[in-house]
Design an enzyme around this catalytic site. Structure first.
Site, PDB file in Angstrom:
ATOM      1  N   LYS A 111       0.821  -1.214   0.000  1.00  0.00           N
ATOM      2  CA  LYS A 111       0.000   0.000   0.000  1.00  0.00           C
ATOM      3  C   LYS A 111       0.852   1.260   0.000  1.00  0.00           C
ATOM      4  CE  LYS A 111      -4.329  -1.660   1.969  1.00  0.00           C
ATOM      5  NZ  LYS A 111      -5.344  -1.471   2.990  1.00  0.00           N
ATOM      6  N   LYS A 197      -4.848 -10.632  -5.990  1.00  0.00           N
ATOM      7  CA  LYS A 197      -6.096 -10.917  -5.276  1.00  0.00           C
ATOM      8  C   LYS A 197      -7.205  -9.954  -5.681  1.00  0.00           C
ATOM      9  CE  LYS A 197      -6.177  -8.106  -1.135  1.00  0.00           C
ATOM     10  NZ  LYS A 197      -6.423  -7.895   0.258  1.00  0.00           N
ATOM     11  N   LYS A 200     -11.200  -4.847  -3.026  1.00  0.00           N
ATOM     12  CA  LYS A 200     -12.236  -3.830  -3.188  1.00  0.00           C
ATOM     13  C   LYS A 200     -11.674  -2.495  -3.619  1.00  0.00           C
ATOM     14  CE  LYS A 200     -13.163  -3.978   1.682  1.00  0.00           C
ATOM     15  NZ  LYS A 200     -11.851  -4.000   2.345  1.00  0.00           N
TER      16      LYS A 200
END
Ligand code: TYM
Length: 333
Positions: A111, A197, A200
């Site tokens: 991130k 993966k 969202k």
């Protein structure tokens, strides 16, 4: 009863990955365990959020929790920010963890490299201390098990390390938790790039199945899912990640083994595979979506969350007192 806890970060809409990786199993455990499930909105703000979208995602996930089968009479389903003690315990755990171990968290590395790419050298400090807040969530309620997807395993392992460290230093205050990963370690992959993966926060909407996707949308997304040119239905995640991912979705929904699925599709082609996967998804999601529609605008959900927060606050207060006492954070014993 032993305790179990899990949560979803409302940084986007709830995905099929969230459901199959964590919530479906949590629902299955709610009779056997004392289950806590929460909406990790303090985690959501570790990356910039639009406040209206955050509210909408929070409200949606809350209603979806109950629509997926979490029972407010059995389980404690609450909003993280309603229990102020989480932030306080998170702070305390920050003081017990090192920059080195937090730097090794793969989610932080992922991130932070993404936010860095977006805005030069701006990495929110909250992204770095994200795992200590997550440890606080878990240790607050003496959770023995934490049902999560494999991507959150490292965070639960860090939580264990912190719990053991604090217990050794200050006397036993924490239960040592364990990640509860499904047997087959399922990880639902991105439909357009099956090597990463399904997330969202991904920007490609076509790559993600959302819990609230309509049947037509589901059909279209599955139809467009990346496979390969072999047209051979075989479970081989390394060489055929797209096909393997569709097979995983199907076997998890249908509760069958890969072997059984391979037999089922013997002599069939990718169109059959995709038709079956889409049908299984619609069959699972339709009743959830129906319950969701009834719940979304009712005042019930908000009341359930409030009642659960009161219960969680009571438990959290007790635990925090114990920890503060162990560390000498009080004037009198
Ligand atoms: P989050 O919101 O990223 O995901 C919620 C849960 O869904 C799982 N998951 C997946 N499982 C399989 N395949 C996928 N593609 C997939 N995507 C997500 C995640 O592993 C997770 O279990 N940090 C957590 C929220 C959290 C938490 C906690 C969880 C905060 N405190 C304490 C458990 C206990 C997170 O962001 O999950």
């Amino acid at each position: 009863k032993e305790k179990m806890i899990t949560g979803i970060t409302p940084s986007g809409e709830m995905t099929l990955g969230n459901y199959l990786g964590a919530i479906k199993r949590a629902v299955e455990f709610q009779d056997e365990y004392e289950l806590y499930v929460f909406i990790a909105n303090l985690h959501a703000i570790t990356i910039p959020q639009d406040k209206e979208i955050l509210r909408k995602n929070t409200k949606e996930i809350a209603a979806l929790y109950f629509a997926c089968g979490l029972d407010p009479q059995k389980s404690t389903v609450f909003l993280q920010s309603d229990v102020l003690e989480h932030a306080q315990l998170g702070w305390i755990l920050n003081t017990q963890s090192s920059i080195g171990e937090l730097s090794r968290m793969t989610q932080f590395k992922d991130k932070s490299s993404k936010t860095k790419a977006q805005s030069k050298d701006y990495i929110p400090a909250g992204l770095f201390t994200y795992p200590t807040l997550m440890a606080a969530d878990i240790l607050m309620y003496d959770a023995k098990f934490v049902p999560v997807g494999i991507d959150q395993k490292q965070h639960v392992e860090l939580t264990r390390d912190l719990a053991i460290r604090v217990n050794n230093k200050y006397g036993t205050v924490f239960q040592i938790p364990e990640p509860l990963i499904s047997k087959d370690k399922i990880k639902i992959m991105d439909l357009q790039d099956p090597t990463k993966k399904m997330s969202k926060s991904s920007t490609n909407q076509k790559a993600i199945i959302y819990m609230l996707d309509e049947p037509k949308v589901i059909e279209a997304k599955i139809k467009a899912a990346i496979t390969d040119s072999e047209n051979l239905i075989k479970y081989d995640p390394k060489n055929k990640p797209g096909v393997a991912n569709l097979m995983t979705i199907y076997t998890t929904l249908k509760k069958i083994t890969i072997k059984e699925a391979e037999k089922h599709w013997q002599g069939k082609n990718y169109k059959d595979l995709k038709d079956d996967v889409a049908a299984a998804l619609i069959e699972t999601l339709a009743p959830i979506q129906q319950r969701y529609k009834q719940l979304y605008n009712s005042s019930e959900v908000e009341q359930w969350l409030k009642d659960a927060a009161i219960k969680a606050q009571y438990e959290a207060r007790k635990k925090l007192n114990k920890v503060q006492n162990a560390l000498g954070l009080n004037y009198n014993r």
